[in-house]
Write a protein that holds these residues in place. Structure first.
Motif, PDB file in Angstrom:
ATOM      1  N   VAL A  79      -1.337   1.336   8.721  1.00  0.00           N
ATOM      2  CA  VAL A  79      -1.289   1.705   7.306  1.00  0.00           C
ATOM      3  C   VAL A  79      -0.200   2.750   7.062  1.00  0.00           C
ATOM      4  N   ALA A  80      -0.364   3.943   7.618  1.00  0.00           N
ATOM      5  CA  ALA A  80       0.563   5.036   7.288  1.00  0.00           C
ATOM      6  C   ALA A  80       1.999   4.740   7.709  1.00  0.00           C
ATOM      7  N   LYS A  81       2.217   4.358   8.942  1.00  0.00           N
ATOM      8  CA  LYS A  81       3.597   4.130   9.393  1.00  0.00           C
ATOM      9  C   LYS A  81       4.232   2.936   8.693  1.00  0.00           C
ATOM     10  N   LEU A  82       3.430   1.925   8.395  1.00  0.00           N
ATOM     11  CA  LEU A  82       3.954   0.780   7.651  1.00  0.00           C
ATOM     12  C   LEU A  82       4.407   1.223   6.261  1.00  0.00           C
ATOM     13  N   LEU A  83       3.582   2.020   5.590  1.00  0.00           N
ATOM     14  CA  LEU A  83       3.958   2.531   4.265  1.00  0.00           C
ATOM     15  C   LEU A  83       5.205   3.407   4.349  1.00  0.00           C
ATOM     16  N   LEU A  84       5.253   4.278   5.328  1.00  0.00           N
ATOM     17  CA  LEU A  84       6.397   5.191   5.464  1.00  0.00           C
ATOM     18  C   LEU A  84       7.694   4.435   5.742  1.00  0.00           C
ATOM     19  N   ARG A  85       7.647   3.417   6.576  1.00  0.00           N
ATOM     20  CA  ARG A  85       8.867   2.703   6.960  1.00  0.00           C
ATOM     21  C   ARG A  85       9.325   1.704   5.927  1.00  0.00           C
ATOM     22  N   LYS A  86       8.419   1.143   5.150  1.00  0.00           N
ATOM     23  CA  LYS A  86       8.786   0.059   4.239  1.00  0.00           C
ATOM     24  C   LYS A  86       8.793   0.455   2.775  1.00  0.00           C
ATOM     25  N   ARG A  87       8.611   1.732   2.463  1.00  0.00           N
ATOM     26  CA  ARG A  87       8.639   2.155   1.069  1.00  0.00           C
ATOM     27  C   ARG A  87       9.964   2.779   0.668  1.00  0.00           C
ATOM     28  N   GLY A  88      10.825   3.044   1.616  1.00  0.00           N
ATOM     29  CA  GLY A  88      12.112   3.642   1.273  1.00  0.00           C
ATOM     30  C   GLY A  88      12.983   2.650   0.549  1.00  0.00           C
ATOM     31  N   PRO A  89      14.180   3.063   0.106  1.00  0.00           N
ATOM     32  CA  PRO A  89      15.066   2.187  -0.646  1.00  0.00           C
ATOM     33  C   PRO A  89      15.350   0.872   0.074  1.00  0.00           C
ATOM     34  N   ALA A  90      15.486   0.909   1.384  1.00  0.00           N
ATOM     35  CA  ALA A  90      15.781  -0.323   2.119  1.00  0.00           C
ATOM     36  C   ALA A  90      14.555  -1.224   2.206  1.00  0.00           C
ATOM     37  N   GLY A  91      13.365  -0.637   2.145  1.00  0.00           N
ATOM     38  CA  GLY A  91      12.148  -1.423   2.309  1.00  0.00           C
ATOM     39  C   GLY A  91      11.741  -2.185   1.066  1.00  0.00           C
ATOM     40  N   SER A  92      11.690  -1.514  -0.068  1.00  0.00           N
ATOM     41  CA  SER A  92      11.277  -2.112  -1.326  1.00  0.00           C
ATOM     42  C   SER A  92      10.050  -2.994  -1.194  1.00  0.00           C
ATOM     43  N   ALA A  93       9.049  -2.525  -0.479  1.00  0.00           N
ATOM     44  CA  ALA A  93       7.813  -3.282  -0.318  1.00  0.00           C
ATOM     45  C   ALA A  93       6.674  -2.568  -1.046  1.00  0.00           C
ATOM     46  N   PHE A  94       5.843  -3.377  -1.690  1.00  0.00           N
ATOM     47  CA  PHE A  94       4.631  -2.913  -2.347  1.00  0.00           C
ATOM     48  C   PHE A  94       3.476  -3.422  -1.492  1.00  0.00           C
ATOM     49  N   PHE A  95       2.465  -2.581  -1.256  1.00  0.00           N
ATOM     50  CA  PHE A  95       1.371  -2.952  -0.377  1.00  0.00           C
ATOM     51  C   PHE A  95       0.036  -2.918  -1.103  1.00  0.00           C
ATOM     52  N   VAL A  96      -0.798  -3.903  -0.786  1.00  0.00           N
ATOM     53  CA  VAL A  96      -2.192  -3.901  -1.199  1.00  0.00           C
ATOM     54  C   VAL A  96      -3.007  -4.178   0.053  1.00  0.00           C
ATOM     55  N   LEU A  97      -3.931  -3.287   0.361  1.00  0.00           N
ATOM     56  CA  LEU A  97      -4.848  -3.505   1.473  1.00  0.00           C
ATOM     57  C   LEU A  97      -6.015  -4.317   0.933  1.00  0.00           C
ATOM     58  N   MET A  98      -6.247  -5.464   1.523  1.00  0.00           N
ATOM     59  CA  MET A  98      -7.314  -6.361   1.077  1.00  0.00           C
ATOM     60  C   MET A  98      -8.516  -6.219   2.011  1.00  0.00           C
ATOM     61  N   GLY A  99      -9.696  -6.449   1.440  1.00  0.00           N
ATOM     62  CA  GLY A  99     -10.906  -6.463   2.267  1.00  0.00           C
ATOM     63  C   GLY A  99     -11.241  -5.136   2.909  1.00  0.00           C
ATOM     64  N   VAL A 100     -10.942  -4.027   2.227  1.00  0.00           N
ATOM     65  CA  VAL A 100     -11.241  -2.703   2.781  1.00  0.00           C
ATOM     66  C   VAL A 100     -12.739  -2.448   2.611  1.00  0.00           C
ATOM     67  N   LYS A 101     -13.407  -2.258   3.735  1.00  0.00           N
ATOM     68  CA  LYS A 101     -14.856  -2.044   3.737  1.00  0.00           C
ATOM     69  C   LYS A 101     -15.146  -0.563   3.983  1.00  0.00           C
ATOM     70  N   ALA A 102     -16.406  -0.201   3.806  1.00  0.00           N
ATOM     71  CA  ALA A 102     -16.803   1.207   3.945  1.00  0.00           C
ATOM     72  C   ALA A 102     -16.378   1.787   5.284  1.00  0.00           C
ATOM     73  N   HIS A 103     -16.523   1.021   6.369  1.00  0.00           N
ATOM     74  CA  HIS A 103     -16.185   1.562   7.694  1.00  0.00           C
ATOM     75  C   HIS A 103     -14.673   1.690   7.921  1.00  0.00           C
ATOM     76  N   HIS A 104     -13.862   1.114   7.059  1.00  0.00           N
ATOM     77  CA  HIS A 104     -12.402   1.278   7.147  1.00  0.00           C
ATOM     78  C   HIS A 104     -11.930   2.546   6.421  1.00  0.00           C
TER      79      HIS A 104
END
Length: 196
Positions: A79-104
């Motif tokens: 989660v964190a490293k993926l967001l950090l690496r792919k949110r910069g200008p070169a990444g231009s990625a939007f993320f949605v975490l699907m199926g997040v349950k209480a234990h996650h």
């Protein structure tokens, strides 16, 4: 699975990632458990490789619904490293975490807080939340866009008429928690992009 979503003249690349499926291809044991940093790293690298093949902007749906155990080190990698690496200008990625349950939630929220990040998460059927770090103003504005689904360009000024809301909108856009169509100027909740 890669596909695209069309918004007038703009096509938004999309990638749906079933984390369990990636685990089965990348790791030989513990198929529904993300419990070591190397396992999390392998999953993140596999997602990044797929994202690198998409044309920006890209929407990535990371499905955790079949993940039985998610520890803190894997949440940090996936989660964190993926967001950090792919949110910069070169990444231009939007993320949605699907199926997040209480234990996650605990490990995800802990790593988001540590890195001062936020993400949109599906926390129940058709229910989306902004989880992680954000000001009260950002959360309020995100909720208004989420409820609307789409705010037409001509209505954005009304949306941010309250004091400080322009700054909150800029933060949501910079952190890629809402999507602004560069052609029309319309604001879209990420959950709305999933249904289009």
């Amino acid at each position: 699975m890669r596909h695209g979503r069309r918004f007038g003249d703009l096509e938004l690349s999309a990638l749906a990632v079933d984390v369990r499926e990636l685990l089965e291809r990348s790791v030989t044991s513990l198929r529904s458990h993300l419990v070591t940093r190397p396992t999390g790293r392998a999953v993140r690298i596999a997602i990044e490789r797929q994202l690198d093949m998409l044309v920006a902007p890209a929407l990535s749906l990371v499905d955790l619904s079949s993940v039985a155990i998610l520890d803190y080190s894997c949440a940090d990698e996936v989660v964190a490293k993926l967001l950090l690496r792919k949110r910069g200008p070169a990444g231009s990625a939007f993320f949605v975490l699907m199926g997040v349950k209480a234990h996650h939630r605990d490990p995800i929220e802990a790593v988001l807080e540590r890195h001062a990040l936020a993400v949109v998460a599906e926390t129940g059927p058709g229910r989306y939340n902004m989880i992680g770090v954000g000001s009260d103003g950002e959360r309020t504005l995100w909720s208004r866009v989420e409820r609307s689904g789409c705010v037409r360009a001509g209505k954005v000024a009304e949306l941010v008429a309250a004091r400080g809301q322009r700054r909150d909108l800029d933060a949501l856009l910079t952190r890629r928690l809402v999507f602004r169509n560069p052609a029309s100027g319309d604001l879209h909740a990420l959950s709305t992009l999933l249904r289009t």
